[in-house]
Design an enzyme around this catalytic site. Sequence first.
Site, short mmCIF file in Angstrom:
data_model
loop_
_atom_site.label_atom_id
_atom_site.label_comp_id
_atom_site.label_asym_id
_atom_site.label_seq_id
_atom_site.Cartn_x
_atom_site.Cartn_y
_atom_site.Cartn_z
CB SER A 183 -22.70 24.64 -22.20
OG SER A 183 -21.63 23.99 -21.56
CE1 TYR A 224 -25.62 20.30 -21.16
CE2 TYR A 224 -23.29 20.70 -21.57
CZ TYR A 224 -24.49 21.09 -21.01
OH TYR A 224 -24.57 22.28 -20.32
N1 LIG Z 1 -24.44 23.50 -14.20
C1 LIG Z 1 -23.43 23.76 -15.01
O1 LIG Z 1 -22.25 23.55 -14.67
C2 LIG Z 1 -23.68 24.37 -16.38
C3 LIG Z 1 -22.59 24.83 -17.13
C4 LIG Z 1 -22.82 25.42 -18.36
C5 LIG Z 1 -24.10 25.53 -18.85
N2 LIG Z 1 -25.15 25.06 -18.12
C6 LIG Z 1 -26.49 25.20 -18.69
O2 LIG Z 1 -27.25 25.99 -17.82
C7 LIG Z 1 -28.62 25.59 -17.90
C8 LIG Z 1 -29.13 25.28 -16.50
O3 LIG Z 1 -28.34 24.25 -15.98
P1 LIG Z 1 -28.34 23.87 -14.42
O4 LIG Z 1 -27.12 23.12 -14.16
O5 LIG Z 1 -28.65 25.07 -13.63
O6 LIG Z 1 -29.56 22.83 -14.40
P2 LIG Z 1 -30.38 22.22 -13.18
O7 LIG Z 1 -30.52 20.77 -13.49
O8 LIG Z 1 -29.80 22.61 -11.87
O9 LIG Z 1 -31.80 22.96 -13.34
C9 LIG Z 1 -32.52 22.81 -14.51
C10 LIG Z 1 -33.94 23.28 -14.29
O10 LIG Z 1 -34.64 23.07 -15.53
C11 LIG Z 1 -35.87 22.43 -15.26
N3 LIG Z 1 -36.24 21.61 -16.41
C12 LIG Z 1 -35.67 20.47 -16.85
N4 LIG Z 1 -36.34 20.00 -17.91
C13 LIG Z 1 -37.34 20.86 -18.17
C14 LIG Z 1 -38.38 20.89 -19.12
N5 LIG Z 1 -38.52 19.91 -20.04
N6 LIG Z 1 -39.25 21.91 -19.10
C15 LIG Z 1 -39.13 22.89 -18.16
N7 LIG Z 1 -38.19 22.89 -17.22
C16 LIG Z 1 -37.29 21.88 -17.21
C17 LIG Z 1 -35.61 21.59 -14.02
O11 LIG Z 1 -36.82 21.27 -13.34
C18 LIG Z 1 -34.69 22.50 -13.22
O12 LIG Z 1 -35.40 23.37 -12.39
C19 LIG Z 1 -28.67 24.39 -18.84
O13 LIG Z 1 -29.05 24.80 -20.14
C20 LIG Z 1 -27.25 23.90 -18.82
O14 LIG Z 1 -26.91 23.21 -20.00
C21 LIG Z 1 -24.97 24.48 -16.88
#
Ligand SMILES: NC(=O)c1ccc[n+]([C@@H]2O[C@H](COP(=O)([O-])OP(=O)(O)OC[C@H]3O[C@@H](n4cnc5c(N)ncnc54)[C@H](O)[C@@H]3O)[C@@H](O)[C@H]2O)c1
Length: 411
Positions: free
Chosen positions: A286, A299
């Site tokens: 991130s 985080y």
């Molecule tokens: N959304 C953002 O703005 C953003 C920005 C930068 C980085 N990220 C990173 O991108 C990645 C995905 O984020 P997102 O926003 O798409 O998340 P999200 O919450 O939309 O989706 C996360 C997915 O991970 C699964 N998950 C959660 N815990 C789990 C576990 N213990 N085992 C297996 N699966 C699990 C959930 O069921 C879900 O399908 C993360 O690492 C997040 O930190 C997100």
Amino acid sequence: MKPEVFFAPLVRGMFIEKTGGPWTVAYESGALAGTGAPAGADATAGAGGATDFTAGIDTSNEKIAAGQLSSAFAASGFAGENKIPLRVKITSGGNGYVYLTAPDYAGIDCIRKGRQKTAWDIPEKSPGTADFGASRAAVVKNRAALITGGAQGFGEEIVRGLAAAGALVFIADLNKTGAEKLAAALNREYGRTLAFPVEVNVADETSVQNMAETIALTTGGLDLCVSNAGVLRAASILEQDIGSFRFVTDINYTAFAIVTKHCGLLMKAQHAAAPSWAADIIQINSKSGLDGSNKNGSYAGSKFGSIGLVQSFAKELVEYSIKVNAVCPGNFFDGPLWSDPEKGLFVQYLNAGKVPGAKTIADVKAFYESKVPMGRGCTGPDVIRAVLYLVEQLYETGQALPVTGGQVMLS
Ligand SMILES: NC(=O)c1ccc[n+]([C@@H]2O[C@H](COP(=O)([O-])OP(=O)(O)OC[C@H]3O[C@@H](n4cnc5c(N)ncnc54)[C@H](O)[C@@H]3O)[C@@H](O)[C@H]2O)c1
């Protein structure tokens, strides 16, 4: 380790080494019992059937076993023919372990349906060879890729992008139903088997080990592991309950190590038989792994720490030609984390009055977009380009690549 799991990456690696391209090696459990040849198989080298490795293969050391397999294959007659057999059978400890082999998963389906009767010709130009950016997507064609947290959000975007580029995708998620639905939709859309759902809890080592075994038995090995599953529990450090802090650290930091351990072991075994083949582990980190985040320390800390893991794992695993890098996206405003109409961050921030003067969700969104020099949030295609670049780039490891529209710049 179960023998069928031990042999799978060695067989796959052997064919990768021979052809310079990815191969699918599927364990045929139905043919396991006994040592008789599977139905329709022909143990004669040069025919379309099985190459039979009846010599004892050492199951205590993958390098020795890889050498024994390779010698047995060279002696089988296929080696001189520029062909790859449809089946490989390894006899060990009184059992026969049979694998189907094909350049892609559609080929495995053809063998099962009896449509492919002769051995595979080795393609002239190996699929998956980088084309100097003219077609970057080609670098993942027919490769086996795992995406944790692949059922929604960035994970789903990466799954869809890799599938569109021709990769085989393991959609690994705690949300079993979501992973199954997405895999079924993709297999329907492309008219062939390319997506496999896997239920996993990345924070539980046994669950992750089972996931790695499933991958070994389905495709024989793994070329790309995208450790994407992550969680966020924003709170002031003065108020956050430490259980919630630990939960975030467990999923974002420790689970990345667990996933790297078990995918790394599978890639290391494949490398024992395919020393010239590179594999990739990519953590979706991130911008908060590069720049602190107010009232979001659990985080940001887990993401900063993960970059330390990326650098350390990269130094260690380079010995096995495994590159380890991170992609650091900016905010994905269109994804469920921000845009969910009930629990998304936009609604939460509006209700909490976090953005002074904001009266609507659109006001909150505009406030956050204005922080990005390029004026918009990060999207799935932005992240996929970064993933494909890291796979294509063979001379880089241990890096954290920002994809933030200029919001975070490296110094
Ligand atoms: N959304 C953002 O703005 C953003 C920005 C930068 C980085 N990220 C990173 O991108 C990645 C995905 O984020 P997102 O926003 O798409 O998340 P999200 O919450 O939309 O989706 C996360 C997915 O991970 C699964 N998950 C959660 N815990 C789990 C576990 N213990 N085992 C297996 N699966 C699990 C959930 O069921 C879900 O399908 C993360 O690492 C997040 O930190 C997100």
